[in-house]
Design a protein around this motif. Structure first.
Motif, PDB file in Angstrom:
ATOM      1  N   LEU A 168       0.632  -0.949   0.099  1.00 13.69           N
ATOM      2  CA  LEU A 168      -0.147   0.222  -0.190  1.00 13.69           C
ATOM      3  C   LEU A 168       0.265   1.420  -0.246  1.00 13.69           C
ATOM      4  CD1 LEU A 168      -2.905  -0.936   2.366  1.00 13.69           C
ATOM      5  CD2 LEU A 168      -3.184  -0.782   0.203  1.00 13.69           C
ATOM      6  N   LEU A 169       2.349   1.133   0.488  1.00 13.50           N
ATOM      7  CA  LEU A 169       3.384   2.278  -0.046  1.00 13.50           C
ATOM      8  C   LEU A 169       3.573   2.642  -1.030  1.00 13.50           C
ATOM      9  CD1 LEU A 169       4.248   2.106   4.499  1.00 13.50           C
ATOM     10  CD2 LEU A 169       2.740   3.769   3.551  1.00 13.50           C
ATOM     11  N   MET A 170       3.540   1.534  -1.577  1.00 10.12           N
ATOM     12  CA  MET A 170       3.844   1.807  -2.487  1.00 10.12           C
ATOM     13  C   MET A 170       3.302   3.403  -3.918  1.00 10.12           C
ATOM     14  SD  MET A 170       4.750  -1.828  -4.316  1.00 10.12           S
ATOM     15  CE  MET A 170       5.501  -1.611  -5.919  1.00 10.12           C
ATOM     16  N   VAL A 171       2.257   3.862  -3.304  1.00  7.33           N
ATOM     17  CA  VAL A 171       1.699   4.601  -4.214  1.00  7.33           C
ATOM     18  C   VAL A 171       1.910   5.706  -3.923  1.00  7.33           C
ATOM     19  CG1 VAL A 171      -0.799   5.632  -4.800  1.00  7.33           C
ATOM     20  CG2 VAL A 171      -0.756   3.083  -4.958  1.00  7.33           C
ATOM     21  N   PRO A 172       2.765   6.626  -4.321  1.00  3.48           N
ATOM     22  CA  PRO A 172       3.540   7.606  -3.961  1.00  3.48           C
ATOM     23  C   PRO A 172       2.449   8.798  -3.845  1.00  3.48           C
ATOM     24  CG  PRO A 172       3.716   7.287  -6.120  1.00  3.48           C
ATOM     25  CD  PRO A 172       3.141   6.520  -6.194  1.00  3.48           C
ATOM     26  N   GLU A 173       2.655   9.762  -2.974  1.00  5.88           N
ATOM     27  CA  GLU A 173       1.534  11.292  -2.521  1.00  5.88           C
ATOM     28  C   GLU A 173       1.260  11.832  -3.811  1.00  5.88           C
ATOM     29  OE1 GLU A 173       0.722  14.725   0.583  1.00  5.88           O
ATOM     30  OE2 GLU A 173       2.425  13.326   0.277  1.00  5.88           O
ATOM     31  N   GLY A 174      -0.321  12.216  -4.323  1.00  2.00           N
ATOM     32  CA  GLY A 174      -0.105  13.001  -5.863  1.00  2.00           C
ATOM     33  C   GLY A 174      -0.771  11.966  -6.561  1.00  2.00           C
ATOM     34  N   ALA A 175       0.055  10.489  -6.791  1.00  2.00           N
ATOM     35  CA  ALA A 175      -0.778  10.211  -8.076  1.00  2.00           C
ATOM     36  C   ALA A 175      -2.113   9.394  -7.856  1.00  2.00           C
ATOM     37  CB  ALA A 175      -0.148   8.247  -7.531  1.00  2.00           C
ATOM     38  N   PRO A 176      -2.542   9.194  -9.036  1.00  2.00           N
ATOM     39  CA  PRO A 176      -4.243   8.751  -9.419  1.00  2.00           C
ATOM     40  C   PRO A 176      -4.665   8.604  -8.263  1.00  2.00           C
ATOM     41  CG  PRO A 176      -3.390   9.161 -11.026  1.00  2.00           C
ATOM     42  CD  PRO A 176      -1.886   9.455 -10.479  1.00  2.00           C
ATOM     43  N   GLY A 177      -5.258   7.967  -7.337  1.00  2.00           N
ATOM     44  CA  GLY A 177      -5.735   6.820  -6.720  1.00  2.00           C
ATOM     45  C   GLY A 177      -5.069   6.491  -5.145  1.00  2.00           C
ATOM     46  N   HIS A 178      -4.523   7.588  -4.597  1.00  2.00           N
ATOM     47  CA  HIS A 178      -3.724   7.916  -3.858  1.00  2.00           C
ATOM     48  C   HIS A 178      -4.498   7.785  -2.572  1.00  2.00           C
ATOM     49  CE1 HIS A 178      -1.471   9.596  -0.426  1.00  2.00           C
ATOM     50  NE2 HIS A 178       0.014   8.897  -0.432  1.00  2.00           N
ATOM     51  N   ASP A 179      -6.141   8.832  -2.493  1.00  2.00           N
ATOM     52  CA  ASP A 179      -6.545   8.620  -1.253  1.00  2.00           C
ATOM     53  C   ASP A 179      -7.061   7.158  -0.905  1.00  2.00           C
ATOM     54  OD1 ASP A 179      -8.052   8.510  -4.136  1.00  2.00           O
ATOM     55  OD2 ASP A 179      -9.681   9.993  -3.171  1.00  2.00           O
ATOM     56  N   LEU A 180      -7.703   6.444  -2.005  1.00  2.00           N
ATOM     57  CA  LEU A 180      -7.807   5.090  -2.162  1.00  2.00           C
ATOM     58  C   LEU A 180      -7.329   4.202  -1.445  1.00  2.00           C
ATOM     59  CD1 LEU A 180     -11.322   3.409  -2.731  1.00  2.00           C
ATOM     60  CD2 LEU A 180     -10.468   3.364  -4.572  1.00  2.00           C
ATOM     61  N   THR A 181      -6.484   4.568  -1.844  1.00  2.00           N
ATOM     62  CA  THR A 181      -5.283   3.897  -1.529  1.00  2.00           C
ATOM     63  C   THR A 181      -4.527   4.052   0.428  1.00  2.00           C
ATOM     64  OG1 THR A 181      -3.615   3.536  -3.168  1.00  2.00           O
ATOM     65  CG2 THR A 181      -2.575   3.330  -1.112  1.00  2.00           C
ATOM     66  N   GLU A 182      -5.036   4.888   0.755  1.00  2.00           N
ATOM     67  CA  GLU A 182      -4.542   5.540   1.756  1.00  2.00           C
ATOM     68  C   GLU A 182      -5.699   5.535   2.784  1.00  2.00           C
ATOM     69  OE1 GLU A 182      -1.965   7.375   3.406  1.00  2.00           O
ATOM     70  OE2 GLU A 182      -1.348   5.839   2.200  1.00  2.00           O
ATOM     71  N   ALA A 183      -7.114   5.135   2.093  1.00  2.00           N
ATOM     72  CA  ALA A 183      -8.557   4.762   3.177  1.00  2.00           C
ATOM     73  C   ALA A 183      -8.359   3.362   3.172  1.00  2.00           C
ATOM     74  CB  ALA A 183      -9.374   5.056   1.922  1.00  2.00           C
ATOM     75  N   THR A 184      -7.578   3.060   1.601  1.00  2.00           N
ATOM     76  CA  THR A 184      -7.486   1.349   2.262  1.00  2.00           C
ATOM     77  C   THR A 184      -6.397   0.763   3.437  1.00  2.00           C
ATOM     78  OG1 THR A 184      -8.274   0.852  -0.173  1.00  2.00           O
ATOM     79  CG2 THR A 184      -6.932  -1.088   1.256  1.00  2.00           C
ATOM     80  N   ARG A 185      -5.575   1.665   3.726  1.00  2.00           N
ATOM     81  CA  ARG A 185      -4.569   1.303   4.544  1.00  2.00           C
ATOM     82  C   ARG A 185      -5.005   1.309   6.175  1.00  2.00           C
ATOM     83  NH1 ARG A 185       0.810   3.918   6.427  1.00  2.00           N
ATOM     84  NH2 ARG A 185       0.273   5.905   5.177  1.00  2.00           N
ATOM     85  N   SER A 186      -5.742   2.952   6.221  1.00  2.00           N
ATOM     86  CA  SER A 186      -6.743   3.060   7.387  1.00  2.00           C
ATOM     87  C   SER A 186      -7.718   2.055   7.474  1.00  2.00           C
ATOM     88  CB  SER A 186      -7.595   4.236   7.327  1.00  2.00           C
ATOM     89  OG  SER A 186      -8.323   4.189   8.386  1.00  2.00           O
ATOM     90  N   TRP A 187      -8.194   1.310   6.668  1.00  2.00           N
ATOM     91  CA  TRP A 187      -8.592  -0.072   6.918  1.00  2.00           C
ATOM     92  C   TRP A 187      -8.035  -1.253   7.622  1.00  2.00           C
ATOM     93  CZ3 TRP A 187     -12.708  -2.522   2.508  1.00  2.00           C
ATOM     94  CH2 TRP A 187     -13.779  -2.771   3.143  1.00  2.00           C
ATOM     95  N   VAL A 188      -7.385  -1.287   6.527  1.00  2.00           N
ATOM     96  CA  VAL A 188      -6.145  -2.636   6.608  1.00  2.00           C
ATOM     97  C   VAL A 188      -5.801  -2.377   8.107  1.00  2.00           C
ATOM     98  CG1 VAL A 188      -4.067  -4.156   6.179  1.00  2.00           C
ATOM     99  CG2 VAL A 188      -6.010  -3.395   4.794  1.00  2.00           C
ATOM    100  N   LEU A 189      -5.280  -1.110   9.167  1.00  2.00           N
ATOM    101  CA  LEU A 189      -4.304  -0.537  10.053  1.00  2.00           C
ATOM    102  C   LEU A 189      -5.576  -0.843  11.278  1.00  2.00           C
ATOM    103  CD1 LEU A 189      -2.540   2.399   8.952  1.00  2.00           C
ATOM    104  CD2 LEU A 189      -1.507   0.345  10.247  1.00  2.00           C
ATOM    105  N   PHE A 190      -6.318  -0.629  10.637  1.00  2.00           N
ATOM    106  CA  PHE A 190      -7.347  -1.156  11.881  1.00  2.00           C
ATOM    107  C   PHE A 190      -7.643  -2.940  12.074  1.00  2.00           C
ATOM    108  CE2 PHE A 190     -12.138  -1.765  12.632  1.00  2.00           C
ATOM    109  CZ  PHE A 190     -11.985  -1.731  14.357  1.00  2.00           C
ATOM    110  N   TYR A 191      -7.948  -3.333  11.152  1.00  2.00           N
ATOM    111  CA  TYR A 191      -7.871  -4.640  11.606  1.00  2.00           C
ATOM    112  C   TYR A 191      -6.901  -5.362  12.359  1.00  2.00           C
ATOM    113  CZ  TYR A 191     -12.588  -5.229   9.451  1.00  2.00           C
ATOM    114  OH  TYR A 191     -13.953  -5.342   9.020  1.00  2.00           O
ATOM    115  N   ASP A 192      -5.528  -4.822  11.754  1.00  2.00           N
ATOM    116  CA  ASP A 192      -4.898  -5.387  12.021  1.00  2.00           C
ATOM    117  C   ASP A 192      -4.137  -4.827  13.549  1.00  2.00           C
ATOM    118  OD1 ASP A 192      -1.927  -7.579  11.766  1.00  2.00           O
ATOM    119  OD2 ASP A 192      -1.041  -5.051  11.510  1.00  2.00           O
TER     120      ASP A 192
END
Length: 887
Positions: free
Chosen positions: A448-472
């Protein structure tokens, strides 16, 4: 009850009252008019049975097509025996009138006439004469649309009445489902059967009977699911075949097109068929027009009509119709949200792929609506038609949702595809597979950290990361990442829903309920700005707040969200969403002490998601069911569910690990091993601390107090109360009251628990408060009564604190060791108790002897009764009434 037995009459109170009024007023007659199977005959039988119970003389006339050619055939049983062989028709009528005149006195005579439209003319004339001369009240059933004789028509044209028997309301159909189904149905099956029956009890009866005969109704984990259709039942086809045979060929062809595509826009239908034939189809009554926005659409007047037509169409005809429909729709602007999905489904059914791009778009829409099986069929069509990387990625996504993790991982390219727009969706899909599918936790975070800030879809990647971090179990990081996504001005709808899920849930676990509510409002604001409101996005926002409320101890608010989410998911026909909300309802219900409802919800959740457990939620549901059965005193059941949960143990979903351990502690309580239960609860508290869940840590520590050791956890609970307040403060106060035997402190804590919906905890704490007041010479009857009232709301729940209210147990002042031995002695022999507690057999027997003395019992059977075990088991081959020394 079998679907073929007679059902309870429901939803007909108004109709029964009308029939009763007609009989009481001695009107000439009443005609009940309705569609086949709507329940006219059942209604008439019930009305006559009630009239007979009131002393009314009742007769039954059943008209049939076979007897229609026989003069007076339907009423032959009403003709006096001496009259039958020789009377002419007029003399016969006069004879019957005289016979009825002799019967008529102060009470009316009622004749029930079933299928009166099939009466032969002489029988109809005779019944008419009896009615108009006041010799009998005629109550007749007539199928809607059938021609009637003048004699029958006059029954309501004059001083009689006509009553249209409408389809049953949905609530009545659901009552019949509860009665007739072999067991509890999952909510989606109930909704589909209710819709298909459309208020017709005969159709519902046949649907259930056909499902039982064909295996379309199957049981899983105590919940029944309907996977069938109505098209396979010959009886159902018979119910509409007569109407189909009466159609003109052109009208039937129109109805076949409507049946394949309903609801079908009129503009589209006019491109496929002749306008005159459309009018004829509508005039037949089998299709109806309805307005939807700017469109007029045609649909079948009853769901069964479409089922019967589709079942009767040759396969080649059906494929031709679907191909024609998809070609016409593809040539039109696909403006409406579901147009691509509809076109994709039609293309599947046509058997040919002429528009692969539409199949891919339809697969995306099916996935958004969580119709995973349909999404797979659509995306495989697109993939096989050469739609390239988009289809490959989407197929991997679908397989992921079906918990086919390795297959999905192999389908997804191992490296990011070219083009920055594809990097985000590749990373999100791969990370989900690594985390939930393959237990490769660190790789998931790195991806998930492979998508750099400013890249298309970065907001969705970070949102997914928030979700995965919670479950972890990394709640602080999940909150930080999710907040950042929600604070961005360019966050999309999907990113907002995922970020809200992760951030709000994490905030709740951290004890920041106010912040969780603010985050949920932020997420809803983003969703509200978009015209296309997808149910899964709405559900994720609601889930985030529901997690938060539950963790913060606000059970009433959490239950309201779960109930609303469940209803919305059922209405959306989204199985996965229904499972998640049902699971949450079960967890909340168990915590409140509503064991029956909790078990039903958890079983439904397991039955719906077990086959496609993408997020590995079933383990938690199984553990919660173990807790339910343990609280109910069902040790074998509790052990079975806990073993199932342990068999699914994984590294992922660390956030739920302490939840599983807390249920394990209750299984140990059911075993009578309070020492082990306390040790397990302390372990759950450590796991909750490690996974950044101070609210759950507080709950776990308080379990130790509930199990009899409040003193060792009091200081840590006070620390948590100072840090996060809320439920931790209430539990710290309750533990302090238990440790110090302080009635007022306990009563105050109970009030707080009641306010937030913690019925079971409140019942325990009020019971402890009542005992504390009594021990200090200040008995409070009102407190004891409140405790008893709350305990009754948690019927069948068994906990150590509730057991302490059993007469004699509290006064006995058992030591910790004596209580452990006493609880285990109900089900285990002394040798097993010694092995479990690390004692000698003599020590066990000595402790048990002191227990018998303190409690005033003579044997283990009496001990089991005192401790609240209704059916004490025999112990290790010895009868349950044996004394301690026989061990």
């Amino acid at each position: 009850m079998s679907g073929r037995g007679e059902w309870t009459l429901v939803g007909r109170d108004d109709e029964l009252k009308t029939i009763e009024d007609v009989v009481s007023a001695r009107l000439p007659g009443l005609v009940l008019v309705g569609d086949a199977g709507v329940g006219k005959t059942r209604l008439l039988r019930e009305a006559l049975a009630r009239a007979a119970d009131d002393g009314v003389e009742c007769h039954w006339v059943s008209a049939t097509g076979a007897a229609r050619s026989i003069p007076f055939g339907a009423v032959s049983h009403l003709i006096p025996a001496p009259t039958r062989p020789r009377a002419d028709p007029v003399g016969l009528v006069v004879s019957v009138e005289r016979d009825f005149a002799r019967r008529t006195g102060d009470r009316p005579v009622v004749i029930g006439i079933d299928d009166a439209h099939l009466l032969d003319e002489p029988s109809a004339g005779l019944l008419h004469q009896l009615a108009v001369h006041g010799l009998a009240v005629a109550v007749a059933t007539v199928r809607a649309g059938e021609p009637l004789s003048d004699a029958l028509t006059s029954l309501w044209a004059g001083s009689g009445r006509r009553l249209d028997v409408r389809p049953l309301p949905a609530t009545a159909v659901e009552h019949l489902l509860d009665e007739a189904a072999p067991g509890p149905l999952d909510a989606i099956s109930r909704r589909r059967l209710t819709h298909l029956a459309d208020g017709n009890p005969l159709l519902l009866r046949e649907l259930l009977a056909d499902a039982m005969d064909t295996g379309g109704l199957s049981e899983s984990r105590g919940v029944w699911r309907w996977r069938g259709t109505a098209s396979g039942s010959p009886r159902l086809a018979e119910l509409v075949s007569a109407r189909l045979r009466a159609l003109e060929p052109a009208a039937r062809r129109v109805l076949e097109v409507v049946a394949c595509g309903e609801p079908l826009p009129l503009a589209l239908l006019e491109r496929c068929t002749d306008p005159a034939a459309i009018e004829a189809a509508e005039r037949s009554g089998m299709a109806v027009a309805e307005r939807s926005g700017a469109r007029t659409a045609l649909r079948m007047a009853h769901p069964l009509y479409g089922e019967a037509l589709r079942a009767s169409m040759p396969a080649s005809r059906a494929r031709t119709v679907f191909g024609q429909l998809v070609d016409v729709l593809a040539s039109m602007p696909l403006r409406r949200r579901d147009d691509a999905l509809v076109a994709g489904v039609w293309q599947l059914r046509s058997g040919t792929v002429r528009h692969p791009g539409i199949a891919l778009a339809a697969a995306r829409q099916a996935l958004e609506r969580f119709d995973i099986d349909l999404a797979e069929r659509l995306v495989r069509t697109a993939y096989d038609a050469g739609q390239g990387w988009e289809a490959q990625w989407l197929l991997a996504r679908v397989l992921q949702y079906q918990a086919r993790s390795q297959e999905a991982f192999d389908m997804l390219p191992p490296t990011p595809p070219s083009g920055s727009k594809r990097l985000a969706i590749w990373a999100i899909t791969r990370a989900g597979l690594l985390y939930w599918g393959l237990d490769r936790i660190d790789e998931a975070h790195e991806t998930l950290l492979m998508v750099p800030e400013g890249a298309p879809g970065h907001d969705l990647t970070e949102a997914t990361r928030s979700w995965v971090l919670f479950y972890d179990g990394r709640c602080e990081a999940a909150l930080t990442v999710g907040q950042a996504v929600l604070n961005r001005s360019d966050t999309g709808v999907r990113a907002a829903s995922w970020a809200t899920m992760g951030a709000a849930s994490a905030a709740g676990m951290l004890g920041r309920l106010g912040l969780a509510a603010e985050l949920a409002e932020q997420g809803r604001a983003v969703l509200a700005a978009e015209p296309e409101r997808l149910p899964w996005n709405e559900a994720q926002v609601g889930l985030g707040l529901c997690y938060a409320r539950y963790a913060a101890g606000q059970l009433t608010g959490a239950a309201e969200l779960a109930d609303q989410g469940y209803r919305d998911a059922v209405a959306s026909d989204a199985r996965g969403m229904v499972a998640v909300w049902a699971g949450f309802r079960g967890i909340i219900g168990k915590t409140q002490g509503r064991l029956d409802a909790a078990e039903a919800d958890l079983r439904e959740a397991i039955a719906l998601v077990e086959e496609n457990d993408q997020y590995h939620l079933v383990r938690t549901y199984w553990a919660e069911l173990a807790g339910v059965r343990a609280l109910a005193g069902d040790l074998p059941g509790a052990r079975r569910w806990l073993a199932a949960a342990d068999a699914r143990a994984r590294a992922a979903n660390r956030v739920f690990h302490p939840w599983v351990e807390l249920n394990r502690a209750w299984v140990e309580v059911a075993q009578g091993d309070l020492t082990a239960a306390i040790r397990t609860a302390r372990n759950a508290a450590d796991l909750a601390r490690d996974s950044e869940q101070p609210t759950i840590e507080a709950v776990a520590l308080y379990e130790c107090a509930r199990f009899g050791e409040p003193e060792p956890v009091r200081d840590r609970l006070v620390d948590l109360a100072d840090r996060i307040g809320g439920i931790a403060a209430t539990l710290a106060s309750a533990a302090d009251g238990l440790a110090s035997d302080d009635g007022p402190t306990l009563e105050t804590a109970a009030d707080d628990l009641v306010a937030c919906g913690h019925t079971l905890l409140a019942a325990e704490v009020l019971g402890a408060a009542s005992r504390a007041y009594a021990r200090h010479g200040r008995p409070r009857v009102a407190v004891a009564q409140r405790a008893a009232t709350l305990a009754r709301e948690c019927r069948s729940v068994r906990t150590p604190l509730l057991a302490a209210d059993t007469p004699g147990v509290e006064q006995a002042s058992l030591t910790r060791r004596e209580r452990d031995v006493a609880m285990l002695a109900v089900t285990l022999p002394s040798r097993s108790i010694a092995d479990r507690l690390g004692l000698s057999v003599n020590t066990v027997n000595n402790n048990l002897a002191r227990v018998f003395t303190k409690l005033g019992v003579r044997n283990r059977k009496e001990l089991a009764v005192v401790l609240g075990h209704d059916q004490p088991a025999a112990v290790a081959g010895h009868p349950s009434h044996s004394t301690v020394h026989s061990r």
